[in-house]
Design an enzyme around this catalytic site. Structure first.
Site, mmCIF file in Angstrom:
data_model
loop_
_atom_site.group_PDB
_atom_site.id
_atom_site.type_symbol
_atom_site.label_atom_id
_atom_site.label_comp_id
_atom_site.label_asym_id
_atom_site.label_seq_id
_atom_site.Cartn_x
_atom_site.Cartn_y
_atom_site.Cartn_z
ATOM 1 N N GLY A 1 9.701 3.375 7.558
ATOM 2 C CA GLY A 1 8.490 5.091 6.184
ATOM 3 C C GLY A 1 8.986 5.433 7.614
ATOM 4 O O GLY A 1 9.090 7.314 7.879
ATOM 5 N N GLU B 1 3.742 5.668 2.353
ATOM 6 C CA GLU B 1 2.902 4.502 2.386
ATOM 7 C C GLU B 1 3.509 3.569 3.090
ATOM 8 O O GLU B 1 4.622 2.408 2.553
ATOM 9 C CB GLU B 1 2.120 3.882 0.628
ATOM 10 C CG GLU B 1 1.111 3.009 0.752
ATOM 11 C CD GLU B 1 1.472 2.503 -0.968
ATOM 12 O OE1 GLU B 1 1.484 2.739 -1.452
ATOM 13 O OE2 GLU B 1 0.946 1.534 -1.082
ATOM 14 N N CYS C 1 0.821 -4.411 -1.462
ATOM 15 C CA CYS C 1 0.287 -3.536 0.123
ATOM 16 C C CYS C 1 -0.944 -3.662 0.198
ATOM 17 O O CYS C 1 -1.939 -3.151 1.425
ATOM 18 C CB CYS C 1 1.323 -2.334 -0.259
ATOM 19 S SG CYS C 1 0.675 -2.060 -1.779
#
Lengths: 516, 516
Positions: B225, B244, B281
């Site tokens: 990310g 995220e 997550c």
């Protein structure tokens, strides 16, 4: 030894007085850490609203001294600066109303719902302040976009302490305004550390890199803003960077509009592009006007009006140099003409002017691309188009803008599926504000205002003017299955603070709602 | 020659079938350009709502084949995947309701006011779609956070075409879902190009760098990310990147809570950390539990429950390798114990376990810092604290999180100014969702949900779950003094679309408002 920070008179280029010294890395750390430590004091919305109103009142009381200091450093003139101060204090009071109303907390409550698969817990969301906000002051608004300006006001409204990097063009005004804001903090029982000011280029970089700085607001040049944006993104923990960097503010004059009122449009354009010596971020910098006779009339009217403009003093001599260099570079391009040559008025002033160019030369990449870059100061470029295809080609090559404007005829304004509608559809993707038959300079501080636009106009999708500017400094937090005794008062079932909220999907009005 | 994209069975590590080929730079350009060219077709809100509802219906009809494909590629099991599909179609329908309601347009109208200084023009603001959205699919949710997931649904709801970078763990499911979405587009008369899918690591980078991509959504690892975030920020025109990335999801168990129900907390923790083989997550990755006898009881209960957990298959063998390496690195640290050693169950599975460590070893920088990093898979770390100072010291060292949880006693839940309130105040700055006496796995798709948090939990202040997720793909535009005939219908005075709006500061309900 820290470098001295001088206040300079742009009318003479002479140093007036030493105001401060540039902040060292340690000094920036001290100011940011103190602001961070003081952040809890801003948790109470009532105190925030009082701070904003008291700051507005004290700034109004200090009007004469503020306007005098700002004029001495910026040469913007007492009339403009008096108006700017009024705008600044209006802005502070508007954000106090935003705080009172509480809609920015965007409260949403969903009660537990065992009928859902899987069952929903009780969820209660509001918004909390991000933390210390770094504000980078603008050169061209020593008050409204500087120490006591919109970024500071909206950040304090959100509950965030502020550390302002003062602009070198008005350090004395910055210190005066900061002292006034701190006095306001003291008056309402807040620690003065909720407002900090630092000076110096390196201090600005230290600030955006400081681990306790949680977000930044910036108004200024593309080069400076992009450097700070890059630094914000490159941090171990990146932070939101809301920068307003630059804008060409295109204007399209339709053939019919020029036929109808070329003289009026030429005069209006002259007024807008020379206002404040062309130092507004919303200055119209590129005007698409027809190539034929109606366009000639517009150019003639513009020539007359601009020729009658007095030379003006720019904010500093570096800007004056950049303006003159920018004009030279542009004026020597093939087929570029200067009906009124912008240039050096006297040793310290510049004179307004404008350039013309065939629009087709802007339709494809080439040496004329520099005409599609903002040139800060009293100059605009009139690109003469030969049909709608030229317009579309040039618009397709523009970067993002704060504003885009059309000048249309009375008949075009009435036609739902005509040329004007098509033009608006072409302009909307290019800008944050679209104007019809107006001029983009002048940004009303109103709830529906949007002062922002696609990059490089803004580095985010946010606005720096109007009530929604407060949204930049907040983030949502949801509490799940949290007992009443432990909930923040904003989220309690009985709504003790009378806040507007959306409960199980239904909007409820708050007690400060004008129709509540 | 483009590299083949294989669907792999994680239960055996064997290739199942070749599904596609990796997209070349040219192919990415073709898909993005086609999506961009199709964007106008999404301008009509009615069609968008129909697309979302039709997609939900077609996905529901394709349940058996989707669940079978997803299970074969992810080993998540039919029960979980059936539930995930239901969540996915619920999400699509929820966003259809968001589109119908229209509140996300955040319409504000200020009528001209000549009494202001300077006078206000007529200003009308709404929000417009940003353009093509790049969606990076998650490994651990082959449906709900992948091709037909929340990022796609919210972007389409906003009026943005979507190009999904499929996750290599479920390419067959991705192709099936994409075909279903495209069929839905066709059914409602939209060009299928509003939904594109590309495969391949390099294609993902090409995508975020493509000039016509206007924003990105990402769910995945911190490393991946951050690389994409950096690429998005480094573009000539930077774009919003809503990622995220990762979360430790701390849990604090108070002394009183452990004394009250250590066994129940231990069992609940075991259930939450082993759910889906620890691949959520929101898995609780760090638990602060008391050092004494009550904490011992919690550890015993956790030991019992975790020992009874069947070995599970992770999403792919690279994750299995990373999990096993992560456990080895952590377990060999001084004073770290493994009451149940997590590890290799068999050639293709892993077994759940947990580690304990004295909390004071996490209070300062040192080799134990790796315990403050997420370890994807069925493991958690129980840090035993010796008093509140230990808790505060460890919390002060945590990065941002999606969630933070407290387990408190019945008495603590009633006390307004007690220990629990202080703990919530410490946890709120660390997370986007704060839970009391619950477990963070399980994220209700509800309007008040916030699934996001300080970096690295999220790269922005936005949520990827819940109705407000649509806000990520929009920007405001204000029309100034625009004749009625030329205004978008959303902004016309007579409100022909029955939208909620704020007129001269007063909120008006829309026709789709439940109380309207």
């Amino acid at each position: 030894m820290s470098a001295p920070v001088w206040s300079v008179d742009p009318r003479t280029g002479k140093q007036r007085e030493q105001v401060a010294v540039e902040a060292t890395t340690d000094e920036v750390d001290r100011v940011v850490s103190a602001a961070h430590a003081a952040r809890g004091a801003l948790a109470d919305r009532t105190v925030r609203a009082a701070l904003l109103r008291t700051a507005a009142a004290l700034l109004d009381s200090a009007r004469d001294v503020l306007v005098e200091a700002a004029d001495a450093e910026t040469a913007l003139g007492p009339a403009r600066l008096t108006g700017e101060l009024a705008r600044t204090t209006y802005q502070l009071r508007s954000f106090a109303e935003v705080v009172d109303e509480g809609g920015f907390l965007d409260i949403r409550i969903d009660h537990a719902d065992p009928a859902q698969t899987p069952p929903w817990p009780d969820l209660r969301r509001h918004k909390v302040p991000l933390g210390v906000v770094a504000v980078y002051a603008a050169s061209n608004f020593p008050l409204a976009f500087s120490v006591p300006g919109g970024d500071t006001a909206s950040a304090l409204a959100a509950g965030c302490p502020v550390v302002v990097k003062a602009h070198p063009d008005h350090p004395a005004t910055s210190e005066l305004a900061a002292a006034t804001l701190r006095r306001a903090a003291e008056r309402v029982g807040l620690p003065t550390e909720v407002i900090g000011v630092v000076h110096g280029f390196d201090a600005g970089l230290d600030l955006v890199r400081h681990p306790l700085v949680a977000a930044a607001g910036f108004t200024g040049s593309i080069r400076g803003g992009r450097a700070l944006f890059d630094a914000a993104a490159a941090r171990p923990v990146p932070i939101p960077f809301h920068g307003e960097l630059g804008s060409l503010n295109p204007v399209v004059v339709t053939e019919a509009a020029a036929a109808e009122r070329a003289e009026q449009i030429g005069a209006g354009l002259a007024g807008s592009m020379t206002l404040g010596a062309g130092q507004f971020c919303t200055k119209p910098g590129l005007v698409l006007a027809p190539a034929g006779e109606t366009g000639d009339r517009l150019v003639t009217a513009l020539t007359d009006a601009v020729s009658n403009t007095d030379p003006g003093v720019l904010l500093d001599h570096r800007m004056r140099d950049a303006f003159l260099a920018g004009i030279l570079e542009r004026a020597e391009l093939p087929e570029v003409k200067a009906p009124v040559t912008p240039g050096a008025g006297s040793e310290h002033t510049v004179s307004a002017g404008f350039l013309t160019v065939p629009a087709r030369l802007l339709a494809e990449e080439g040496p004329h691309d520099v005409l599609l870059e903002e040139c800060f100061g009293p100059v605009t470029v009139v690109a003469r188009y030969d049909g709608d295809a030229d317009i579309t080609a040039v618009l397709g090559r523009l970067p993002g803008n704060l504003t885009a404007t059309v000048q249309i005829s009375a008949a075009e304004a009435e036609a739902e599926d005509g040329r004007a509608g098509a033009l608006l559809a072409e302009l909307t993707p290019l800008a944050g504000r679209v104007l019809v038959n107006g001029w983009p300079t002048g940004v009303a501080v109103a709830p529906a205002q949007h002062h922002g636009g696609p990059y490089p106009a803004t580095t985010s999708t946010s606005t720096s003017v109007g009530g929604t500017a407060v949204e930049r400094w907040l983030r949502p937090v949801t509490y799940q299955d949290t007992p009443a005794a432990l909930l923040p008062p904003e989220l309690r079932e009985d709504n003790p603070l009378g806040l507007p909220r959306r409960v199980d999907g239904v909007q409820e009005r708050g007690s400060a709602d004008p129709t509540g």
